[in-house]
Design an enzyme around this catalytic site. Structure first.
Site, mmCIF file in Angstrom:
data_model
loop_
_atom_site.group_PDB
_atom_site.id
_atom_site.type_symbol
_atom_site.label_atom_id
_atom_site.label_comp_id
_atom_site.label_asym_id
_atom_site.label_seq_id
_atom_site.Cartn_x
_atom_site.Cartn_y
_atom_site.Cartn_z
ATOM 1 N N SER A 1 0.516 -1.106 -0.274
ATOM 2 C CA SER A 1 -0.478 0.180 0.414
ATOM 3 C C SER A 1 0.818 1.387 0.273
ATOM 4 O O SER A 1 1.995 1.357 -0.730
ATOM 5 C CB SER A 1 -1.226 0.045 1.352
ATOM 6 O OG SER A 1 -2.312 0.862 0.782
ATOM 7 N N LYS B 1 -1.511 -3.838 -2.999
ATOM 8 C CA LYS B 1 -2.177 -3.613 -2.810
ATOM 9 C C LYS B 1 -2.616 -2.118 -3.677
ATOM 10 O O LYS B 1 -2.147 -1.476 -2.929
ATOM 11 C CB LYS B 1 -2.379 -3.370 -1.737
ATOM 12 C CG LYS B 1 -3.660 -3.416 -1.073
ATOM 13 C CD LYS B 1 -3.607 -1.931 -0.424
ATOM 14 C CE LYS B 1 -4.897 -1.754 0.173
ATOM 15 N NZ LYS B 1 -4.628 -0.477 1.133
ATOM 16 N N GLN C 1 -8.502 4.151 0.846
ATOM 17 C CA GLN C 1 -9.329 3.739 1.589
ATOM 18 C C GLN C 1 -10.213 4.910 2.018
ATOM 19 O O GLN C 1 -8.829 5.871 1.996
ATOM 20 C CB GLN C 1 -9.495 2.127 2.720
ATOM 21 C CG GLN C 1 -9.869 1.528 1.907
ATOM 22 C CD GLN C 1 -8.516 0.447 0.908
ATOM 23 O OE1 GLN C 1 -7.608 0.217 1.084
ATOM 24 N NE2 GLN C 1 -8.523 0.225 -0.017
#
Lengths: 483, 483
Positions: free
Chosen positions: A302, A327, A331
């Site tokens: 991420s 990833k 979010q």
């Protein structure tokens, strides 16, 4: 301040409460459930269905039913229907843990603990924390908190009992190795900050900054350490993002900006429908003309991958190590909209690298692939059974990998205990002043594990880091020898 | 009619569509979601929360969202909150498959198929079925249905395309081994009944009835076969419930009644709060004075366990085999209350044996423990790699278990390919007229697996069944030799 460990062998579950959520959180305005919303939500028929399910269950199930659990279940089911591992609903308790992990701080006594022989054991008190000031030491076993026993609790539950609001007092009973009676401590809880940045300078003037997570305070700490290294005349930099699960998007953008030239892209967001928004550097700090190598591995996810992608594609850094996690979504965390204290973590965008690559479920390939030795990932040895000649199982395999890693080369590493393996066990036992039996009983197994753990935590055996440092050293030396 | 296989080795996924739901279904009146209901269902705050979750997701998620899926997700979440593996919500398609499996019949062409080399392959046409009448044969590969290719589909999806309403026509293209061009079949779908009862008489006058599932028609079929055996002068009976996952409660009660004396308990139900209801036999048929042995194993669940418990505790039968599955709850199936065609399967009671034992998660212990030989559960051999002397892996282990099962005793069965293993491989290769290399290449591996499968499906190697028959034979002979 506490250092988060990277390579953790032999299933040591060390936690500081919190721990790695794999995410790149952003703080964008999201569409709240207001009149401006495009969705019409649930219609009457649908609401009736949900109601019927709850009633049928509450009237007919063979056991008592917790009404609250059914409602939470419904929300979990709605979010779960997305089949997105990064979207999640969190009830109040979970949400507060999540927030603390993201903020990089929590309130408690400040002791890093692990479950050892099913007992809550202190790994180390955090420097400057209430626990350290009160005299809590490494290896202390925490027996009870405010009179309530911690026996049989899992680590998460035990930890939740030790933590509490700032300023509140907690009484902890501690069993200290070598001291027969339990010791009583009264400790006042305080803010504890997690250390997410660790830096040092090599003799060769190569700086190393390890970033364990991108929390709220990580950007600031990173700049502090970077400036310090630069003042010391750093000639090359290693940024270690191995096993860094990610964190806040604005923090990683802020950090990447240190290296990415003004106007160049750091990362791009793409929302539903394909609309893209590029985050560009507002201009990097001066004097960043030293070479940079970024260390990544399968645990770099991420925000770590955003950093690696930006530094490689927009700042010419080299990536070294292993393929990253993969990833590629962003979010946002929506608090209180599903009940006070709750949190909805929702995937709202893809992120793309400066060159518009979506690395989701693929990861980022390093420019130079370098792996750690096998013994970094070896499984522990079951100490119930003595391993001996002609046996053939996974425990023998672990022992062979450990022995070979320690320089006692067994040749076979497939779990078959042959004559050569026996010879090497004997050599190891002799060196460790153990009974030289050629068999691996509990004592030898424990000694093998301890020696292996010691070697793993010793930076001289960190193949990836050493390779990165060595190469930067060569690079910085090369022009000098030419001039 | 089709016979459901019991021991299936080497990961052959043979299915007739339907297959084992582990349950004891009952048809009790349940409290519907009416005014008489005690539950008040969801309140406005709760409904608002669910609505907010749906709206937040539909307005902000990074991909398009299927509204219907969110609603289904909510219901799944409500049922899932019970953490009961036997309570489940099924949307229309799933519900109809479930009903067919319970009813023991479906409409289709009547071919048992499996996925072989990723192709939908006929195991056998069901006797008297439209498929058999049309000329479909074992080993036929089904290529397409009504012009739509079956390539790449999973078995369940392929099967759902072949099935359809009674009387409808389907065009199937078939590749037959040895025939170069595909063959076209036009088949009219019809009712297909699953055979859940198989019986035969041993020479020793011991009857064997295998029950593979307790479906709607199983009780009737059981009585037919039982009467037939009795007329043939049966002197002892084996009821084989191995790998029988369960079925309808009223059916198993009806079947147990054949053996349990009038007034004795077959099974007891206990609902929330502890209220118990006993199911008592209304009187067994006459002439049931022969000894009965019930075969059970880890796949005998639910209704099978009710049957085993009743026959042991209320009819003096002997249980032989392995510990049963351990599923001690009763479900009811509530149709259409959560939308037309849907089904809510809900656990509404515990069931207890006649002696009031709750066997949930424990299972029933056999009176005599008898296991099948190791090779009944052996894993297949990976044929990519040739196995040879001094290797050490799971594939060698499988080969050793198979060889030993076939009478080529390797002594080692731990995966290490030693000299003795090589010798036995050579003996096997010689007997099978293969090149005698002492190495296990693809051909030898396939021959090993085929020989093992043949032995498993040969009833003379069914240790559990043979033991049961043998003991009943002794028991029936004993009084004769004494008189």
């Amino acid at each position: 301040m506490i250092k988060k460990r990277t390579a953790i062998l032999l299933v040591i579950v060390a936690m500081i409460i919190g721990g790695g959520a794999v995410l790149a959180l952003t703080n964008y305005p999201i569409f709240a459930s207001s009149g401006a919303s495009a969705s019409t939500g649930l219609n009457t028929t649908e609401i009736n269905k949900l109601n019927a399910a709850v009633k049928l269950i509450e009237d007919n199930y063979y056991k008592d039913v917790d009404h609250e659990k059914l409602v939470t279940g419904a929300i979990n089911g709605i979010v779960g229907a997305l089949e997105d591992p990064y979207s999640a609903y969190m009830a109040a308790e979970q949400a507060s843990e999540f927030n603390e992990s993201i903020e990089g701080s929590f309130t408690g006594i400040g002791a890093e603990v692990e479950l050892k022989n099913e007992k809550v054991t202190v790994v180390s008190p955090i420097k400057g924390s209430p626990a350290e000031k009160a005299g809590i030491q490494a290896k202390d076993v925490l027996l009870s908190v405010d009179g309530k026993s911690l026996a049989g609790l899992d680590l998460q539950t035990a930890v939740s009992k030790i933590r509490g609001p700032k300023g509140s007092k907690v009484t902890v009973m501690v069993q200290r190795p070598g001291t027969p009676d339990p010791i009583k401590f009264e400790i006042k809880r305080d803010d504890i900050e997690l250390e997410t940045v660790n830096a040092h300078m090599e003799k060769s003037k190569i700086g190393v900054i390890e970033v364990t997570q991108f929390s709220a305070n990580t950007g600031e700490r990173f700049k502090q350490e970077l400036t310090k290294l630069e003042k010391q005349g750093m000639e090359g930099l290693v940024i270690d993002l191995r096993n860094n699960p990610g964190g806040l998007l604005n923090v990683v953008v802020d950090m990447a900006e240190q290296f990415v030239p003004k106007g160049s892209i750091i990362v791009q967001e793409e929302t539903r429908g394909g609309a893209r928004q590029a985050f560009r550097s507002e201009g990097r700090a001066k004097g960043k003309d030293y070479p940079v190598t970024v260390l990544i591995n399968g645990g770099s996810a991420s925000a770590s991958e955003i950093m690696a992608g930006a530094l490689k594609e927009s700042a010419g850094a080299k990536l070294l190590g292993e393929n990253s996690f993969g990833k590629g979504t962003v979010q946002t965390s929506i608090p209180d909209s599903l009940g006070k204290g709750t949190l909805l973590k929702l995937t709202i965008a893809k992120w793309l690298t400066p060159d518009a690559e979506w690395i989701h479920e693929k990861g980022i390939k390093p420019d130079e692939k370098v792996s750690q030795p096998d013994y970094f990932k070896v499984a522990p040895i079951d100490k119930e059974k003595t391993l001996k000649y002609n046996m053939n199982n996974e425990n023998v395999k672990s022992a062979q990998i450990m022995l070979s890693g320690l320089g006692y080369e067994t040749k076979r590493k497939d779990g078959y205990f042959d004559a050569e393996t026996k010879k090497q066990v004997q050599a190891f036992q002799k060196a460790q002043k153990l009974t030289v039996s050629g068999m691996i009983e509990a004592k030898t197994a424990a000694a093998l594990e301890a020696a292996t753990l010691k070697q793993i935590t010793d930076p001289t055996h960190d193949t990836q880091l050493n390779k990165a440092i060595e190469e930067l050293k060569q690079e910085t030396l090369a022009p000098a020898s030419n001039s």
